[in-house]
Design an enzyme around this catalytic site. Structure first.
Site, short mmCIF file in Angstrom:
data_model
loop_
_atom_site.label_atom_id
_atom_site.label_comp_id
_atom_site.label_asym_id
_atom_site.label_seq_id
_atom_site.Cartn_x
_atom_site.Cartn_y
_atom_site.Cartn_z
N ASN A 45 0.88 -1.17 0.00
CA ASN A 45 0.00 0.00 0.00
C ASN A 45 0.91 1.22 0.00
OD1 ASN A 45 -1.80 2.05 0.42
ND2 ASN A 45 -2.48 1.36 2.45
N GLU A 103 -5.45 -4.86 10.41
CA GLU A 103 -4.44 -3.83 10.62
C GLU A 103 -4.73 -3.12 11.95
OE1 GLU A 103 -2.43 -2.62 6.69
OE2 GLU A 103 -4.11 -1.27 7.01
N SER A 159 3.42 -2.07 10.37
CA SER A 159 4.87 -2.17 10.62
C SER A 159 5.43 -3.55 10.32
CB SER A 159 5.19 -1.73 12.06
OG SER A 159 4.82 -0.38 12.25
P1 13P Z 1 3.04 0.40 7.62
O1 13P Z 1 3.54 -0.91 7.05
O2 13P Z 1 3.79 1.58 7.11
O3 13P Z 1 2.93 0.34 9.11
O4 13P Z 1 1.55 0.59 7.06
C1 13P Z 1 0.66 -0.46 7.16
C2 13P Z 1 -0.54 -0.11 6.39
O5 13P Z 1 -1.29 0.78 6.75
C3 13P Z 1 -0.82 -0.85 5.16
O6 13P Z 1 -2.08 -0.59 4.68
#
Ligand code: 13P
Length: 251
Positions: A9, A168, A214
Site C-alpha cells: 500500500n 491492521e 509495521s
Molecule cells: P506500515 O507498514 O507503514 O505500518 O503501514 C501499514 C498499512 O497501513 C498498510 O495498509
C-alpha cells in the site's frame, strides 16, 4: 480459494515516474521466481493505468487504495470502481483506517464501496482493526467483530468469498510497533471463527486474511508462519523494492 498474498500500500507516495520505476523493479524481481504468494501493488489512482501497462499484471497484481461509493455522475474528485477496473487493476483496498479516520468512512459507506467493487469484478482488500485505546480496554475483538458485521455480513457467502481481509491494528500502522506473532494469530483466528459462525467453515477456511502494521523484512517470516496469517498489507516497507522483495520471499 485461500491464497497467500503480499500487497503493498503505497499510500500517498511516489510521483508517476517514481511509481512506474518501483513497479517495474518489483515486477522484474518477481519474474521467473516461483513464489509462495501472490504479489499486489496498491498505487495512487493516477498511477494505475500506467503501472498496468508497464508491468506483467499476471505476475504482479495492481490495486487502487479506495473507490467511490457511487456508480457515476456529479461527484467531483471521485473515482468509480468501473474506472479502476478499466485501467487493468484487479484489486481495491477498502476501509483502511486512514480512510475511516481522516475521511469519515463509515461501515455503511464501506458496504456500498464493497458492493460496487464486486459489481465491477474487483477484489476488495478490506481492512479492519482496533485503535490502541480499544485494545487497552480489552475491546479489540468486539471492534473487529462489529466492523465485519456492519460492513460485510450482509453479503452472500458467494460474494463474501470474493473478499480478501486485512487485519491492521491501528496502533501498529506506521509506528514501528508491530503486533506480536501471537497477537496477530489470536486475532486472525478470531476473525476466521467469526466468519465461520456467520457463514460456514468452508467460507472461513478459504478467506485470505493479511496482517498489516509495521510489517518489515525482519518480522515478516515470523508473522507469516502463523497458521491464520495469509500474508501482509505493507505500507512503508513496500516503497523500496528490496525491502518489499524480502517480505515477499519471507514465505
Ligand atoms: P506500515 O507498514 O507503514 O505500518 O503501514 C501499514 C498499512 O497501513 C498498510 O495498509
Amino acid at each position: 480459494m485461500r491464497k497467500n498474498i503480499v500487497a503493498g500500500n503505497w499510500k500517498m507516495n511516489k510521483t508517476l515516474s517514481e511509481g512506474i520505476a518501483l513497479a517495474k523493479e518489483v515486477n522484474a524481481a518477481v519474474a521467473g521466481k516461483s513464489l509462495k504468494c501472490d504479489v499486489v501493488l496498491g498505487t495512487p489512482f493516477i498511477h494505475l493505468a500506467s503501472v498496468c501497462s508497464a508491468i506483467d499484471t499476471t505476475k504482479t497484481g495492481v490495486s487502487a487504495q479506495n473507490c467511490a461509493d457511487k456508480v457515476s455522475g456529479a461527484y467531483t474528485g471521485e473515482v468509480s470502481a468501473a474506472m479502476i477496473a478499466s485501467t487493468g487493476a484487479k484489486y481495491v483496498i477498502l476501509g483502511h483506517s486512514e480512510r475511516r479516520a481522516y475521511y469519515g468512512e463509515t461501515d455503511a459507506i464501506l458496504k456500498e464501496k464493497v458492493k460496487l467493487a464486486l459489481d465491477n469484478g474487483l477484489t476488495p482488500i478490506f481492512c479492519i482493526g482496533e485503535v490502541l485505546s480499544e485494545r487497552e480496554a480489552g475491546k479489540h475483538f468486539d471492534v473487529v467483530r462489529s466492523q465485519l458485521e456492519n460492513a460485510l455480513f450482509d453479503f452472500s457467502a458467494a460474494d463474501f468469498g470474493k473478499l480478501v481481509l486485512a487485519y491492521e491494528p491501528v496502533w501498529a500502522i506506521g509506528t514501528g510497533k508491530t503486533a506480536t506473532p501471537g497477537q496477530a494469530q489470536e486475532m486472525h483466528a478470531f476473525i476466521r471463527k467469526t466468519i465461520a459462525g456467520k457463514y460456514n467453515a468452508e467460507t472461513a477456511g478459504n478467506c485470505s486474511i493479511l496482517y498489516g502494521g509495521s510489517c518489515n523484512p525482519s518480522n515478516a517470516a515470523q508473522l507469516f508462519s502463523n497458521p491464520d496469517v495469509d500474508g501482509g498489507l505493507i505500507g512503508g516497507a513496500s516503497l523500496n523494492a528490496d525491502d518489499f522483495m524480502q517480505i515477499i520471499t519471507a514465505f
